[in-house]
Design a protein around this motif. Structure first.
Motif, PDB file in Angstrom:
ATOM      1  N   LEU A 601      49.859  29.114  43.006  1.00  0.00           N
ATOM      2  CA  LEU A 601      48.445  29.096  42.580  1.00  0.00           C
ATOM      3  C   LEU A 601      47.683  27.988  43.647  1.00  0.00           C
ATOM      4  O   LEU A 601      47.520  26.861  43.385  1.00  0.00           O
ATOM      5  N   ASP A 624      44.297  22.290  34.023  1.00  0.00           N
ATOM      6  CA  ASP A 624      42.787  22.442  34.187  1.00  0.00           C
ATOM      7  C   ASP A 624      41.981  21.477  33.576  1.00  0.00           C
ATOM      8  O   ASP A 624      41.664  21.714  32.349  1.00  0.00           O
ATOM      9  N   TYR A 648      42.839  20.614  40.444  1.00  0.00           N
ATOM     10  CA  TYR A 648      44.228  20.392  40.012  1.00  0.00           C
ATOM     11  C   TYR A 648      44.876  19.158  40.606  1.00  0.00           C
ATOM     12  O   TYR A 648      44.402  18.726  41.627  1.00  0.00           O
ATOM     13  N   TYR A 713      48.650  30.425  33.953  1.00  0.00           N
ATOM     14  CA  TYR A 713      47.533  30.748  34.332  1.00  0.00           C
ATOM     15  C   TYR A 713      47.567  32.244  34.535  1.00  0.00           C
ATOM     16  O   TYR A 713      48.558  32.744  34.901  1.00  0.00           O
ATOM     17  N   PHE A 720      41.494  31.349  39.040  1.00  0.00           N
ATOM     18  CA  PHE A 720      42.561  30.805  38.178  1.00  0.00           C
ATOM     19  C   PHE A 720      42.240  30.490  36.646  1.00  0.00           C
ATOM     20  O   PHE A 720      41.521  29.454  36.622  1.00  0.00           O
ATOM     21  N   LEU A 722      43.309  29.160  32.940  1.00  0.00           N
ATOM     22  CA  LEU A 722      44.229  28.488  32.083  1.00  0.00           C
ATOM     23  C   LEU A 722      44.312  29.058  30.877  1.00  0.00           C
ATOM     24  O   LEU A 722      43.315  29.242  29.990  1.00  0.00           O
TER      25      LEU A 722
END
Length: 726
Positions: A601, A624, A648, A713, A720, A722
């Motif tokens: 990620l 997030d 993040y 995710y 990305f 969530l």
């Protein structure tokens, strides 16, 4: 050393017990002192095992074997009671780190140092083998580095080579440490002297390169590589390659004996019997010598004794030589030979330096240290972590009832190579009462021993290495480490569960890229376990070596897995490799479920995979903030403070700092000064804190997080997204 607990004995035979050096499932090792003042290590069997005749027989044999080995490079047995209510064994105390810790913290040894180390340990094995014994567990964690040379320790699983000797372990049981076991022992064969030579070859390869020759990871993978793969000796000095290759031969008959090995490791083959240097300053790097000196000085940290009055002469200006500080030999002389002087005149000063300024002169304005990747590959993560801590401290300082104003001191971890130095800078600042970070696992391995030495609380935010403490501290637990997030092991469990939800999933393909090290191995092992045992799947696992992406690429491996009929896919490795795999799968038209752990990620994955990243699902320990209900106030404050959206790890760092700030207040309750480091380390394990990302509560013994959600995710439209709790 940890203090004695309420159920610990105060004496063993004639030895006064001062504290705990370590503990395992079957016994505890104490630091003790003779009536004459000599320090000893006392291994005592737990009460629950003392009544087990089989275990008592093994302990009895360990004591007998340790007494039989007469060699200057093994620890001297001073006393034992194998028949009492709680059996114990006392040996001389070596005030120094293990070889494993020294290499992890200070890097590999130069060729001359490896040769000296090898000759010394080969001499110890020669004495062992000459007495009809084999060690069976030669590894860096079983070698202690003292100021007067190394010592081979732990004869707990040693056994006689006499075929008529009664075995104390069942046939076929693999005994020893995977990664250092010889092939014949890995397959359950009878151990012999040649097996110790193979293990010593692994140890010397690790000392020369900084890594084990058969890698890291799950035990079954290590045993398989030991039997079937050639050792990884890249980076070994050319002069050592021939002898190490012979030590690591698969066939025991092709390995040299201990005496031959001593001759071959001599710097000058014409003088193979020249005595080796006992003085550590002549063959160990300066960083290791300083580490040995620090450990020797810490051996002075004993329970209080009656004060001795000493008349000190008037102070005089330091000489030029004194102002430069002691050299390597001076450090060892001060720490080892000069112990009496330190104990009388300078003991308080020495111990306060080691404790980071505890006691009188404690800081009135405490600082939180932040150790993060601020310039390297993960600088985006490191920057978010630093900002999260700064925001938490700003909110704390703005409170009218805040008992102390807190400052932040940030250091760039500088990768695994620079982390120890950066951590040392923070540890040397007496105002720093705790450190948050570092960002990466490699830096965490280098940082933890530094903080452990300084009794400086270390709160990990993003490092997920499950075996961090035991690997970094030579098998010991940590007094100062807290994990503010779930480990890689816990992050792997949801992947197997989500695979089970996929329609028609029966044969998941599991691909481990060893570039990611232990983390990738844990992800694949746990996923396979969940898929097979819990859901009846038949996984198809593959393991590839580091650097495959830059060499032949992933196309052949992916093609092989597709030919095997996989219907889903899990990849554990770095984001660059994940992107290459995603492109290969997309080119083949594979659209089954695809999963990866949080290492993938990373912006690099989407940037390099492009459209091939779409639909991949990832498990992470961070939220997030902009997509998390309840985080609105945090997001607004972050925007106001930094004029940017929180990324993040920002919220996790904010919460970790909030946890430490709460711990400082709790530990300082009723006092007009901030707590000492050691007191704060204990207090943090008792803190419960509700933050933006959830509740933090720790196991007081291990320092591990009690429970936290993991998050799912998915890559959608090039970003990305969530989805919610994993």
């Amino acid at each position: 050393m940890e203090p004695l607990r309420h159920d610990d004995p105060s004496k063993a035979g004639g030895y006064r017990l001062l504290g705990r050096l370590g503990a395992g499932g079957m016994g505890v090792v104490y630091l003790g002192r003779t009536e004459a003042g000599e320090l000893v290590a006392v291994k005592m069997v737990r009460a629950g095992y003392a009544g087990d005749e089989g275990f008592r027989a093994r302990f009895r044999r360990e004591a007998e074997i340790a007494r039989r080995v007469d060699n200057p490079w093994t620890v001297r047995v001073l006393g034992a009671d194998t028949e009492g209510e709680r059996p114990w064994l006392a040996t001389a105390f070596v005030a120094g780190p293990s070889l494993a810790e020294a290499v992890d913290r200070c890097g590999p040894l130069v060729e001359h140092g490896v040769r000296v180390l090898g000759r010394i340990l080969a001499d110890a094995l020669a004495a062992l083998h000459g007495g009809g014994l084999v060690h069976r567990d030669v590894k860096p964690g079983n070698v202690l580095l003292g100021h007067d040379g190394p010592r081979l320790i732990d004869f707990g699983i040693a056994r006689p080579t006499d075929p008529g000797a009664a075995p104390l372990t069942a046939d076929g049981v693999v005994v020893g440490t995977p990664g250092y076991l010889p092939p014949e022992q890995a397959e359950g064969g009878v151990p012999g002297p040649a097996g110790d030579i193979f293990s010593l070859g692994c140890l010397l390869a690790c000392a020369a390169t900084g890594r084990p020759p058969f890698g890291t990871g799950p035990a079954d993978a290590l045993l398989y590589r030991t039997v079937h793969d050639e050792p990884d000796l890249d980076g070994t000095p050319a002069g050592l390659l021939p002898v190490l290759r012979d030590c690591l031969a698969k066939d025991p008959d092709d390995r040299p004996g201990a005496r031959e090995l001593i001759r071959r490791l001599a710097d000058d083959p014409r003088s193979p019997h020249r005595p080796v240097e006992r003085d550590a300053t002549t063959w160990l790097p300066e960083d290791v010598v300083r580490l040995i000196a620090a450990r020797a000085a810490r051996s002075l940290e004993l329970p209080p004794v009656e004060p001795t009055r000493v008349d000190t002469p008037p102070s005089a200006p330091p000489s030029a030589a004194a102002s430069r500080g002691p050299g390597r030999r001076g450090l060892l002389a001060m720490a080892a030979g000069g112990a009496a002087v330190l104990a009388l005149g300078g003991g308080v000063v020495a111990l306060n330096l080691l404790r980071g300024g505890e006691g009188r002169g404690a800081p009135a304005r405490p600082a939180l240290g932040v150790l993060a990747d601020l310039t390297g590959r993960d600088r985006a993560v490191g920057r978010e972590q630093e900002r999260g801590v700064r925001l938490a401290v700003a909110h704390h300082n703005a409170r009218a009832d805040a008992p102390f104003e807190i400052v932040v001191r940030a250091e760039d971890e500088g990768g695994a190579a620079g982390a120890a130095g950066a951590a040392g800078e923070l540890a040397a600042d007496e105002n720093v009462v705790a450190v948050l970070g570092p960002t990466t696992d490699g830096a965490a391995m280098a940082t933890l021993p530094v903080c452990e030495d300084a009794l400086l609380p270390l709160v990990m935010i993003s490092s997920g290495r499950t075996t961090l403490a035991s690997d970094a501290l030579g098998g010991e637990s940590s007094r100062v480490l807290l994990r503010a997030g779930p480990s890689d092991l816990l992050l792997a469990w949801p992947i197997g569960a989500h695979l089970a939800e996929g329609a028609g999933v029966e044969r998941p393909g599991l691909l481990q890229d060893r570039s990611l090290g232990v983390s990738a191995g844990e992800t694949i092992s746990v996923t396979a376990l969940v898929a097979q045992r819990n859901h009846g799947h038949t996984p198809h696992p593959r393991v590839v070596p580091p650097g495959l992406r830059e060499n032949e690429g992933f196309a052949p491996v992916v093609a092989d897995m597709l030919d095997a009929g996989i219907d889903s896919f899990v990849f554990a490795g770095p984001p660059e490799s994940a992107a290459a795999v995603a492109r290969e799968l997309a080119a083949a038209g594979f659209d089954g479920p695809r999963f990866a752990p949080q290492a993938v990620l990373h912006p690099t994955f989407i940037e390099q995979a492009g459209d091939a990243a779409e639909g991949w699902r990832l498990i992470a320990s961070f939220i997030d903030p902009a997509a998390t209900p309840g985080a609105e106030d945090f997001v607004a404050a972050y925007r106001e403070e930094f004029d940017a959206e929180p990324g993040y790890w920002a919220a996790e760092a904010y919460d970790a700092a909030g946890l430490v700030l709460r711990g400082i207040e709790n530990a300082a309750a009723g006092r007009d000064e901030p707590p000492a480091r050691s007191r704060l380390a204990e207090a943090l394990r008792e803190v419960t804190h509700r933050g933006v990302t959830g509740e933090y509560a720790f196991d007081p013994e291990a320092g591990d997080l009690g429970s936290r959600e993991t998050h799912l995710y998915e890559v959608r439209d090039g970003r990305f997204v969530l989805l919610g709790p994993a």
